[in-house]
Design a protein around this motif. Structure first.
Motif, mmCIF file in Angstrom:
data_model
loop_
_atom_site.group_PDB
_atom_site.id
_atom_site.type_symbol
_atom_site.label_atom_id
_atom_site.label_comp_id
_atom_site.label_asym_id
_atom_site.label_seq_id
_atom_site.Cartn_x
_atom_site.Cartn_y
_atom_site.Cartn_z
ATOM 1 N N THR A 116 30.110 -10.269 5.567
ATOM 2 C CA THR A 116 31.201 -9.344 5.262
ATOM 3 C C THR A 116 31.919 -8.943 6.539
ATOM 4 O OG1 THR A 116 31.768 -7.206 4.274
ATOM 5 C CG2 THR A 116 29.629 -7.329 5.355
ATOM 6 N N THR A 117 33.176 -8.684 6.381
ATOM 7 C CA THR A 117 33.941 -8.179 7.523
ATOM 8 C C THR A 117 34.288 -6.713 7.297
ATOM 9 O OG1 THR A 117 35.997 -8.885 6.495
ATOM 10 C CG2 THR A 117 34.977 -10.426 8.046
ATOM 11 N N LYS A 118 33.736 -6.218 6.192
ATOM 12 C CA LYS A 118 34.121 -4.836 5.855
ATOM 13 C C LYS A 118 33.158 -3.851 6.487
ATOM 14 C CE LYS A 118 36.180 -6.621 1.716
ATOM 15 N NZ LYS A 118 35.931 -6.964 0.307
ATOM 16 N N LEU A 175 31.272 -12.782 -3.029
ATOM 17 C CA LEU A 175 31.727 -14.178 -3.073
ATOM 18 C C LEU A 175 30.550 -15.137 -3.225
ATOM 19 C CD1 LEU A 175 34.660 -14.388 -0.474
ATOM 20 C CD2 LEU A 175 34.780 -14.425 -2.974
HETATM 21 P P1 ADP Z 1 32.374 -7.966 0.521
HETATM 22 O O1 ADP Z 1 33.617 -7.910 -0.267
HETATM 23 O O2 ADP Z 1 31.385 -7.053 0.106
HETATM 24 O O3 ADP Z 1 32.627 -8.043 2.002
HETATM 25 P P2 ADP Z 1 32.449 -10.638 -0.397
HETATM 26 O O4 ADP Z 1 31.404 -11.702 -0.494
HETATM 27 O O5 ADP Z 1 33.111 -10.327 -1.661
HETATM 28 O O6 ADP Z 1 31.756 -9.413 0.201
HETATM 29 O O7 ADP Z 1 33.490 -11.057 0.641
HETATM 30 C C1 ADP Z 1 33.105 -11.548 1.853
HETATM 31 C C2 ADP Z 1 34.230 -11.425 2.847
HETATM 32 O O8 ADP Z 1 35.304 -12.276 2.451
HETATM 33 C C3 ADP Z 1 34.892 -10.140 2.947
HETATM 34 O O9 ADP Z 1 34.160 -9.239 3.802
HETATM 35 C C4 ADP Z 1 36.242 -10.418 3.505
HETATM 36 O O10 ADP Z 1 36.167 -10.572 4.889
HETATM 37 C C5 ADP Z 1 36.522 -11.744 2.888
HETATM 38 N N1 ADP Z 1 37.413 -11.646 1.761
HETATM 39 C C6 ADP Z 1 37.100 -11.731 0.475
HETATM 40 N N2 ADP Z 1 38.192 -11.654 -0.292
HETATM 41 C C7 ADP Z 1 39.238 -11.452 0.508
HETATM 42 C C8 ADP Z 1 40.643 -11.293 0.309
HETATM 43 N N3 ADP Z 1 41.227 -11.263 -0.906
HETATM 44 N N4 ADP Z 1 41.444 -11.135 1.400
HETATM 45 C C9 ADP Z 1 40.899 -11.150 2.624
HETATM 46 N N5 ADP Z 1 39.596 -11.337 2.910
HETATM 47 C C10 ADP Z 1 38.743 -11.478 1.824
#
Ligand code: ADP
Length: 827
Positions: A776-778, A788
């Motif tokens: 995750t980048t969040k 994902l």
């Molecule tokens: P989370 O959302 O909890 O971080 P996810 O597996 O859903 O985990 O997503 C992994 C990462 O993919 C996110 O942290 C983000 O960096 C990137 N990502 C997912 N969807 C998007 C999007 N619509 N736009 C930009 N980055 C995204």
């Protein structure tokens, strides 16, 4: 001759007889003097006497002799003077003097040189006919000794003396004439001999010239020259030596009376001899006595050869000395300049003939060789005259045309072939106009000839014919094989490329154009443009090694003109050409899908392991978490102060969050079988959008109206849609009036769903990792990094695919596809 009459009878008969005899015997003046003196002394009383001869031509008086009182004095000459002798000569009459009768002359003269002078005497003219021939004189030292009778006797004696003197003179003159005539004859004889010799020499020269003019054989010519020269110069030895100045070699072509030992020694020594330079300079060398000189290595051979003198004559042909003609004599001999001139003339003739014969020999040999080559040439050859007829053809032509060799000559070239197929395009006139023409000519039995016509002089043409049937067949076979090869290359599933040193890539076949993403027409691409920047250095290093002659292979990522990146496995093979490697042939296989598959397999394996781990951990955490939640709930029932209430709330909230994470983990690691039903994807999308928090994002739906239903687990598929919508919403957070878009469509056997947002997109360096669990980048608390990866697991479990991409206009694009027709289709 008539004897003049003498003064009558004064002389005794024996005196007359003696004088007549003297005349008959043609006595000399000296003999006659003696005779007349003796007769005078008999008949006249005189003490002195002389006889003088008169030469009117020279006007000299020749005193034959004189006597003076018994003394004889010799002859002497005297010019005319004023003495008594000269008086008689002038007056042609007798002169008498005495003591009483003085001389009428100015001087008495001292005729005989005597200091004492005579007293009496007489001088009488000696005449022959009317011509005065001399003077006779008798004198005495006494007076009165010469009376008239004595003078008459003297005159009679003078008359006889005149006859005898003249007779003698004439006889001597005749003799002298005879002798002169004889000398002349002898001189003529010598001249005659010289003339004869000259004639012989001229004849030899003429014959040599004549003989040599007609001869064409160099060897025979040289032999003839040597032999004829030997005859001409009466030589005992002869040799003709040929000199090759360029190669400094010498060879006796003719040797007469010379041993092989001598000739080979001479040939070897020639250029070292002192004379060689003179001869090569065109000078004649004569050696009058060869035995007087010592030439190391040669003398013994010269002695053995037996010649003593030598003349060596340069043979000059044009500007060049081509040889030496030498004659030897077995005795010492010197050469007069005239002889040398003759020998030189002879040698010049010979050189001309030898040179000519040698030239002719060369030409004849060249001609013979040419004929042999012409006749034996493997190609059919014909010399075609200006009328188009064969002037000369060879055996190969006879074979090719099936016409006997003897029948070729005189036939029209075109008539030798069943058809001369060109009509107005006939190559023969073209060749005659100066162009070399080559044509293929089909003849009988499927055979093919190639005919080349080359212009010669005077409208003649040389025709060269070759049977190229086999070559044509081979060519045809080659063409066929080349065609097959081309088809193979064109259809090969492997991309075939060529790379040039200037860095251009040429797509050879269809697989190559599709790999490079270029149209078949414009297949040339600069290599630098084709490679992903980070790849250039290592790919170029491999290619440089291939240009150096090595076969190399490597992986390269190629960026196509449309921006798509493909991964290719390259094998670069150097193509050796004359002058080194100019081109590298590359076989490239697109391994992008293979790589993706490999990554997917690795990913799946990782997921399984992770799933097991996560499942174990989740179950373990679930129980204590359930306990914490229950206890917190139980405590919440009671009244608490505000601080404790807050703590309990926090415990409940955090426990709830942990429970959700655990649920997520369990979901992620779930291995339960899918409960498939016919699912309407459009309905699921509407359901998710309907419960999305209102007011945040406007979702525009673009749903395919008659979307086929998919055989899927609806609880899981809705989870996928929910995750993607949530991510899109989070990505657009903070933007004014954000708009998302969801689209569904059908594509052959899959149903697709795409979610587009207007966020900032996915950073390129994380694009490859977003489907990893816990990535995750969040910020902490905002994302778990599971959304994902769970979605990926669900879609893959359904036999579908899920992908992410950045949109060129900004924002991200996620799409997934699920099979609709045959749910259990193997992927
Ligand atoms: P989370 O959302 O909890 O971080 P996810 O597996 O859903 O985990 O997503 C992994 C990462 O993919 C996110 O942290 C983000 O960096 C990137 N990502 C997912 N969807 C998007 C999007 N619509 N736009 C930009 N980055 C995204």
């Amino acid at each position: 001759m008539t004897v003049p009459s003498t003064p009558g009878g004064v002389l005794p008969s024996e005196v007359v007889a003696a004088l007549a005899q003297a005349a008959a015997m043609q006595a000399t003046p000296e003999v006659l003097y003696d005779l007349i003196r003796r007769q005078t002394e008999r008949l006249v009383d005189a003490e002195a006497f002389y006889l003088a001869l008169w030469d009117p031509q020279t006007e000299i008086i020749h005193f034959v002799a004189h006597h003076d009182r018994g003394e004889l004095e010799g002859a002497f000459d005297h010019p005319l003077s004023d003495g008594p002798t000269s008086w008689v000569i002038r007056n042609e009459r007798s002169l008498r003097f005495d003591a009483d009768r003085p001389l009428p002359t100015a001087s008495r003269g001292s005729v005989f040189g005597s200091p004492e002078r005579s007293v009496s005497g007489a001088h009488v003219p000696v005449k022959f006919g009317d011509r005065l021939v001399g003077v006779l004189s008798a004198q005495s030292y006494r007076a009165g000794r010469f009376p008239d009778e004595a003078v008459q006797v003297l005159e009679a004696l003078a008359a006889h003396a005149g006859v005898a003197l003249e007779a003698g003179r004439l006889a001597r003159a005749a003799q002298a004439d005879r002798e002169a005539a004889g000398a002349e004859l002898a001189a003529m004889g010598e001249l005659r001999a010289q003339l004869d010799r000259r004639l012989r020499e001229l004849d030899a020269l003429r014959r040599t010239a004549h003989e040599l003019a007609g001869t064409a054989d160099a060897q025979a010519t040289m032999r003839y020259v040597a032999e004829e020269g030997m005859r001409l110069f009466e030589a005992t030895h002869a040799g003709v030596v040929l000199i090759d100045v360029a190669h400094r070699t010498v060879r006796h072509a003719v040797a007469i009376n010379l041993s092989p030992e001598y000739t080979s020694a001479m040939d070897a020594a020639f250029f070292g001899l002192r004379y060689a330079e003179l001869l090569l300079g065109g000078e004649v060398v004569t050696v009058p006595n060869a035995r007087e000189r010592v030439i190391p290595g040669l003398t013994e051979h010269i002695l053995a050869a037996g010649f003593v003198s030598v003349i060596a004559l340069p043979l000059t042909f044009g500007e060049e000395v081509i040889g030496v003609l030498a004659f030897g004599h077995d005795r010492p001999r010197s050469w007069e300049p005239e002889e040398i001139a003759l020998a030189r003339a002879f040698a010049d003739q010979a050189a001309l003939a030898i040179g000519k014969a040698r030239l002719l020999d060369t030409v004849t040999r060249a001609k013979t060789e040419w004929q042999v080559v012409f006749d034996a040439a493997p190609s059919g050859l014909a010399i075609v005259d200006a009328a188009g007829n064969v002037a000369r053809g060879n055996r190969a032509l006879a074979r090719l045309t099936n016409v006997p060799l003897a029948g070729l000559n005189g036939r029209a070239l075109a008539s030798l072939f069943p058809e001369w197929p060109w009509g107005a395009e006939d190559p023969l006139p073209q060749a005659r106009s100066g162009i070399t023409v080559s044509r293929l000519m089909p003849v009988s039995a499927g055979r093919v000839l190639v005919i080349t016509l080359a212009p010669e002089s005077d409208g003649r043409v040389v025709a060269v014919l070759d049977d190229v049937t086999r070559e044509q067949e081979a060519l045809e076979a080659l063409r066929r094989s080349e065609g097959r090869f081309r088809a193979l290359v064109a259809a090969a599933p492997v991309a075939i490329l060529t790379l040039d040193r200037d860095g251009t890539v040429n797509a050879v076949n269809a697989a190559a154009t599709s790999l490079l993403g270029v149209s078949p027409g414009g297949a040339m691409v600069p290599l630098a443009e084709l490679l992903v920047p980070g790849e250039r250095a290592h790919v170029e290093a491999h290619l440089a090694a291939a240009f150096a002659g090595e076969t190399r292979e490597c992986l390269a990522r190629l960026r196509r003109p449309d921006g798509a990146v493909r991964e290719a496995h390259l094998v670069a093979v150097p193509l050796e050409e004359r002058g080194g490697v100019r081109t590298v042939l590359a076989l490239a296989r697109d391994v992008t899908d293979e790589q993706a598959l490999r990554e997917q397999v690795a990913h799946a394996e990782k997921m399984v392991a992770l799933g097991q781990l996560v499942s174990g951990v989740a179950h373990e955490i679930n129980n204590p978490l359930a306990g914490i939640t229950a206890l917190a709930e139980a405590l919440a029932v009671d009244e608490h102060d505000e601080g404790t209430e807050r703590i309990l709330d926090t415990i409940r909230r955090e426990a709830g969050r942990a429970a959700r994470i655990v649920q997520g983990l369990l979901l992620f690691s779930r291995q339960r079988p899918l409960e498939r039903r016919d699912v309407d994807l459009n309905a699921l999308v509407r359901e998710v959008v309907a419960v999305a928090p209102p007011g945040e994002v406007s979702w525009i739906l673009d749903l395919a109206p008659s979307l086929p239903s998919v055989g899927a687990d609806p609880d899981q598929v809705i989870q996928v849609v929910r995750n993607l919508v949530r991510n899109g919403t989070q990505a657009m957070a903070g933007r004014p009036a954000p708009v998302g878009r969801i689209r569904t469509w059908v594509e052959s056997d899959v149903v697709c769903c795409e979610i587009l947002d207007q966020g900032s997109g996915i950073a390129p360096d994380v694009l490859g990792r977003i489907f990893e669990p816990f990535f995750t980048t969040k910020a902490a608390g905002e994302g778990t990094g599971l959304g994902l990866s769970i979605s990926h697991g669900i879609v893959r479990a359904h036999g579908g695919e899920i992908r992410a991409q950045n949109r060129p206009e900004g924002g991200a694009r996620f799409w997934f596809e699920l099979p609709h027709a045959t749910p259990s289709r193997p992927r």
